[in-house]
Scaffold this motif. Structure first.
Motif, PDB file in Angstrom:
ATOM      1  N   THR A 111       0.854  -1.187   0.000  1.00  0.00           N
ATOM      2  CA  THR A 111       0.000   0.000   0.000  1.00  0.00           C
ATOM      3  C   THR A 111       0.887   1.234   0.000  1.00  0.00           C
ATOM      4  O   THR A 111       1.965   1.254   0.611  1.00  0.00           O
ATOM      5  N   GLY A 112       0.425   2.255  -0.674  1.00  0.00           N
ATOM      6  CA  GLY A 112       1.164   3.498  -0.737  1.00  0.00           C
ATOM      7  C   GLY A 112       2.330   3.483  -1.685  1.00  0.00           C
ATOM      8  O   GLY A 112       3.156   4.403  -1.682  1.00  0.00           O
ATOM      9  N   ARG A 113       2.445   2.455  -2.475  1.00  0.00           N
ATOM     10  CA  ARG A 113       3.554   2.342  -3.417  1.00  0.00           C
ATOM     11  C   ARG A 113       2.986   1.966  -4.777  1.00  0.00           C
ATOM     12  O   ARG A 113       2.227   1.002  -4.916  1.00  0.00           O
ATOM     13  N   ARG A 114       3.394   2.718  -5.830  1.00  0.00           N
ATOM     14  CA  ARG A 114       2.827   2.517  -7.168  1.00  0.00           C
ATOM     15  C   ARG A 114       3.488   1.354  -7.889  1.00  0.00           C
ATOM     16  O   ARG A 114       2.854   0.688  -8.689  1.00  0.00           O
ATOM     17  N   THR A 115       4.761   1.129  -7.616  1.00  0.00           N
ATOM     18  CA  THR A 115       5.465   0.044  -8.284  1.00  0.00           C
ATOM     19  C   THR A 115       5.547  -1.149  -7.355  1.00  0.00           C
ATOM     20  O   THR A 115       5.297  -1.052  -6.140  1.00  0.00           O
ATOM     21  N   ALA A 116       5.909  -2.310  -7.936  1.00  0.00           N
ATOM     22  CA  ALA A 116       6.024  -3.535  -7.158  1.00  0.00           C
ATOM     23  C   ALA A 116       7.263  -3.496  -6.278  1.00  0.00           C
ATOM     24  O   ALA A 116       8.280  -2.919  -6.641  1.00  0.00           O
ATOM     25  N   VAL A 117       7.152  -4.096  -5.093  1.00  0.00           N
ATOM     26  CA  VAL A 117       8.297  -4.195  -4.202  1.00  0.00           C
ATOM     27  C   VAL A 117       9.323  -5.160  -4.791  1.00  0.00           C
ATOM     28  O   VAL A 117      10.518  -4.906  -4.781  1.00  0.00           O
ATOM     29  N   ALA A 118       8.815  -6.279  -5.324  1.00  0.00           N
ATOM     30  CA  ALA A 118       9.702  -7.278  -5.938  1.00  0.00           C
ATOM     31  C   ALA A 118       8.862  -8.117  -6.890  1.00  0.00           C
ATOM     32  O   ALA A 118       7.640  -8.252  -6.739  1.00  0.00           O
ATOM     33  N   TYR A 119       9.519  -8.669  -7.850  1.00  0.00           N
ATOM     34  CA  TYR A 119       8.832  -9.551  -8.798  1.00  0.00           C
ATOM     35  C   TYR A 119       9.872 -10.450  -9.436  1.00  0.00           C
ATOM     36  O   TYR A 119      11.082 -10.187  -9.386  1.00  0.00           O
ATOM     37  N   GLY A 120       9.398 -11.523 -10.081  1.00  0.00           N
ATOM     38  CA  GLY A 120      10.321 -12.442 -10.727  1.00  0.00           C
ATOM     39  C   GLY A 120       9.566 -13.606 -11.350  1.00  0.00           C
ATOM     40  O   GLY A 120       8.335 -13.711 -11.306  1.00  0.00           O
ATOM     41  N   GLY A 121      10.338 -14.520 -11.976  1.00  0.00           N
ATOM     42  CA  GLY A 121       9.745 -15.706 -12.573  1.00  0.00           C
ATOM     43  C   GLY A 121       8.886 -15.429 -13.782  1.00  0.00           C
ATOM     44  O   GLY A 121       7.846 -16.072 -13.975  1.00  0.00           O
ATOM     45  N   GLY A 122       9.266 -14.439 -14.603  1.00  0.00           N
ATOM     46  CA  GLY A 122       8.498 -14.145 -15.804  1.00  0.00           C
ATOM     47  C   GLY A 122       7.579 -12.961 -15.673  1.00  0.00           C
ATOM     48  O   GLY A 122       6.973 -12.539 -16.660  1.00  0.00           O
ATOM     49  N   MET A 123       7.472 -12.375 -14.474  1.00  0.00           N
ATOM     50  CA  MET A 123       6.623 -11.204 -14.315  1.00  0.00           C
ATOM     51  C   MET A 123       7.262  -9.960 -14.931  1.00  0.00           C
ATOM     52  O   MET A 123       6.597  -8.928 -15.064  1.00  0.00           O
ATOM     53  N   ASP A 124       8.545 -10.044 -15.303  1.00  0.00           N
ATOM     54  CA  ASP A 124       9.180  -8.889 -15.931  1.00  0.00           C
ATOM     55  C   ASP A 124       8.631  -8.643 -17.327  1.00  0.00           C
ATOM     56  O   ASP A 124       8.890  -7.610 -17.948  1.00  0.00           O
ATOM     57  N   ASP A 125       7.836  -9.606 -17.880  1.00  0.00           N
ATOM     58  CA  ASP A 125       7.212  -9.377 -19.181  1.00  0.00           C
ATOM     59  C   ASP A 125       6.241  -8.209 -19.133  1.00  0.00           C
ATOM     60  O   ASP A 125       5.955  -7.573 -20.154  1.00  0.00           O
ATOM     61  N   PHE A 126       5.701  -7.934 -17.941  1.00  0.00           N
ATOM     62  CA  PHE A 126       4.732  -6.846 -17.799  1.00  0.00           C
ATOM     63  C   PHE A 126       5.385  -5.513 -17.457  1.00  0.00           C
ATOM     64  O   PHE A 126       4.696  -4.508 -17.357  1.00  0.00           O
ATOM     65  N   ASP A 127       6.728  -5.534 -17.224  1.00  0.00           N
ATOM     66  CA  ASP A 127       7.433  -4.329 -16.766  1.00  0.00           C
ATOM     67  C   ASP A 127       6.769  -3.765 -15.521  1.00  0.00           C
ATOM     68  O   ASP A 127       6.328  -2.621 -15.473  1.00  0.00           O
ATOM     69  N   PRO A 128       6.670  -4.597 -14.432  1.00  0.00           N
ATOM     70  CA  PRO A 128       6.024  -4.106 -13.207  1.00  0.00           C
ATOM     71  C   PRO A 128       6.826  -3.025 -12.501  1.00  0.00           C
ATOM     72  O   PRO A 128       6.345  -2.452 -11.527  1.00  0.00           O
ATOM     73  N   GLY A 129       8.061  -2.766 -12.971  1.00  0.00           N
ATOM     74  CA  GLY A 129       8.815  -1.662 -12.377  1.00  0.00           C
ATOM     75  C   GLY A 129       8.136  -0.331 -12.610  1.00  0.00           C
ATOM     76  O   GLY A 129       8.365   0.643 -11.896  1.00  0.00           O
ATOM     77  N   THR A 130       7.317  -0.230 -13.638  1.00  0.00           N
ATOM     78  CA  THR A 130       6.572   1.002 -13.904  1.00  0.00           C
ATOM     79  C   THR A 130       5.270   1.031 -13.120  1.00  0.00           C
ATOM     80  O   THR A 130       4.882   2.058 -12.571  1.00  0.00           O
ATOM     81  N   HIS A 131       4.582  -0.140 -13.054  1.00  0.00           N
ATOM     82  CA  HIS A 131       3.304  -0.218 -12.340  1.00  0.00           C
ATOM     83  C   HIS A 131       3.080  -1.678 -11.978  1.00  0.00           C
ATOM     84  O   HIS A 131       3.269  -2.562 -12.811  1.00  0.00           O
ATOM     85  N   HIS A 132       2.722  -1.933 -10.736  1.00  0.00           N
ATOM     86  CA  HIS A 132       2.556  -3.338 -10.353  1.00  0.00           C
ATOM     87  C   HIS A 132       1.341  -3.934 -11.074  1.00  0.00           C
ATOM     88  O   HIS A 132       0.354  -3.269 -11.373  1.00  0.00           O
TER      89      HIS A 132
END
Length: 489
Positions: A84-105
């Motif tokens: 909560t209170g954070r627009r981007t993901a705290v951490a991700y992996g295992g193929g979730m980088d296909d969505f570029d969650p660094g910009t938005h979870h």
């Protein structure tokens, strides 16, 4: 299938092919059921393994987050940690980088915190590079995810800062359950089962075909030997296998049937020979008397010659009638509708009407009550008359008929005071054209068919006719099923 129906060309004609086809069809149904069960059970277990793997990954991520460690992005299972209170993901992996969650979870933020893990379904968005044919990509699909929340009071300020979240933030960990492994295992197993099933069906059909072929070899041998049996040589018999299986029973039954046919043919030949002999005697006498009369017409006593001719003609007529009756009995034609016959009344009437004027004999009937039986009245009268005729030819002074009801049976006896029948001839006298030594005279003796006809008529009415031993004379006993008396009697 009747002869007029068209033969189905697709259906095999031989027993071997039909049995092999039936065995293969049965095996196909069984293997199909086993394959269906294995497919679903294997898919269920593989899915459960994927869920357990996702849960293990979930709690490993939670342990790292509680220690203030940002999880590594290299993972075999897709995951994402949002706060909560954070627009981007705290951490991700295992193929979730296909969505570029660094910009938005990608996963939704937690609406409220809960300490237990839950399994839910999430629709993942499709990224610009999404390829629907890529079975390993989770983008654009609906997947199960396991989640767990971490409360703010579980993290210290340093740990929250290390994770890049505020001190009062709540974190939610998402781990995607990948069904790809389960589906791949199921597909591979299905292909293996299909190949193994096809090979098994071919092997089962071939093994059944050759097993039946080997099993039917004795049957073919029996067929060949049976085909060699002819009317001129009916003594051929099939070989009985020593194995004791069904083929042995078949061979034994065929040999028994052939023996019965051989015996029947022998009886038929003997019957024809005896009938020819019996017909020849009166014909010879008749022809001789007529030829003598024609040769010496002036010295012929024509009334005596006519009397002899009439007597021999009547004998021929009686013999022909007996032969025709035996022929009808041998055909086992269905009997006419059974009637209720009172044997006591029938015996009494026969006693009163039987012609004994020219012989010093006494014919009596002893009965105590009506005796009803189902059957043909004419057949019963013929049966009883044959017994009385036989007794009249041998009786010295007296013939007695008795009729009694004994439980479920009617017992009727015809007893004469003649010389009797030797014990060794008790059954032979019921054979056709059999006359004992004291009855060889063609004038006094009958045709030799009366007792045979009487026994056949008794058997036809589900009864028995036997000769019972007596000190004086011969006593024939007839036993017939007793019928209920008619209402009102």
């Amino acid at each position: 299938m009747t002869a007029t129906e068209p033969r189905r060309r697709w259906w095999p004609r031989s027993v071997r092919a039909r049995t092999a086809l039936a065995a293969a069809s049965t095996a196909a149904v069984i293997l199909l059921g086993i394959g269906w069960w294995l497919h679903h059970d294997l898919y269920r277990q593989s899915t459960q393994i994927a869920e357990d793997q996702a849960k293990a990954q979930l709690w490993s991520l939670c342990d790292q987050l509680r220690q203030g460690v940002v999880p590594d992005s290299t993972s075999t299972v897709p995951y994402e940690v949002v706060a909560t209170g954070r627009r981007t993901a705290v951490a991700y992996g295992g193929g979730m980088d296909d969505f570029d969650p660094g910009t938005h979870h990608v996963m939704p933020a937690p609406p409220k915190a809960q300490r237990v893990e839950i399994i839910t379904t999430v629709r993942l968005p499709a990224n610009p590079d999404y390829d629907p044919s890529d079975k390993l990509s989770v983008a654009g699909g609906t997947h199960q995810v396991v989640t767990a929340d971490i409360w703010a009071d579980e993290l210290s300020s340093a740990q929250a800062a290390a994770l890049g979240v505020t001190a009062d933030a709540e974190l939610r960990v998402y781990v995607v359950v990948l069904p790809n492994t389960a589906e791949a295992i199921a597909r591979t197993t299905d292909q293996l089962l299909l190949r193994a099933g096809l090979v098994s069906l071919v092997l089962i059909a071939a093994a059944t075909y050759f097993a039946v072929r080997v099993a039917l070899r004795p049957v073919e041998a029996i067929r060949v030997l049976t085909a060699s049996v002819t009317a001129h040589d009916p003594r051929e018999r099939v070989t009985v296998p020593a194995t004791g299986h069904e083929i042995t029973a078949l061979a034994t039954t065929i040999n028994t049937t052939l023996q019965r046919l051989d015996d029947a043919a022998a009886r038929q030949r003997r019957f024809v020979a005896d009938a020819a002999h019996e017909l020849r005697s009166p014909l010879t006498t008749l022809l001789a008397s007529l030829e003598v009369a024609l040769a010496y017409p002036d010295r012929t006593d024509w009334p005596a010659a006519a009397t002899t001719a009439a007597r021999q003609t009547r004998r021929l007529q009686a013999l022909a009638e007996d032969l025709l009756l035996l022929a009808r009995l041998d055909t086992r034609t269905p009997a006419a509708d059974a009637e209720l016959v009172d044997l006591t009344a029938l015996a009494t009437r026969l006693t009163e009407q039987y012609p004994l004027a020219d012989r010093p004999l006494t014919l009596t009937c002893d009965s105590t009550a009506p005796a009803h039986a189902h059957g043909n009245p004419d057949a019963y009268e013929r049966l009883l008359r044959n017994l009385v005729d036989n007794a009249a030819r041998h009786a010295a002074h007296r013939i007695q008929i008795t009729v009694r009801n004994q439980d479920a049976w009617i017992v009727l006896t015809v007893h004469d005071d003649g010389p009797g029948v030797p014990a060794e001839d008790a059954e032979r006298i019921f054979e056709r054209f059999v006359r004992l030594d004291d009855a060889r005279s063609r004038d006094q003796g009958g045709t030799g068919l009366g007792l045979a006809i009487a026994r056949d008529l008794a058997h036809r009415h589900r009864g028995t006719l036997t000769l019972v031993p007596r000190t004086l004379g011969a006593c024939f006993q007839l036993r017939l099923p007793r019928a209920p008396a008619p209402a009102g009697t």
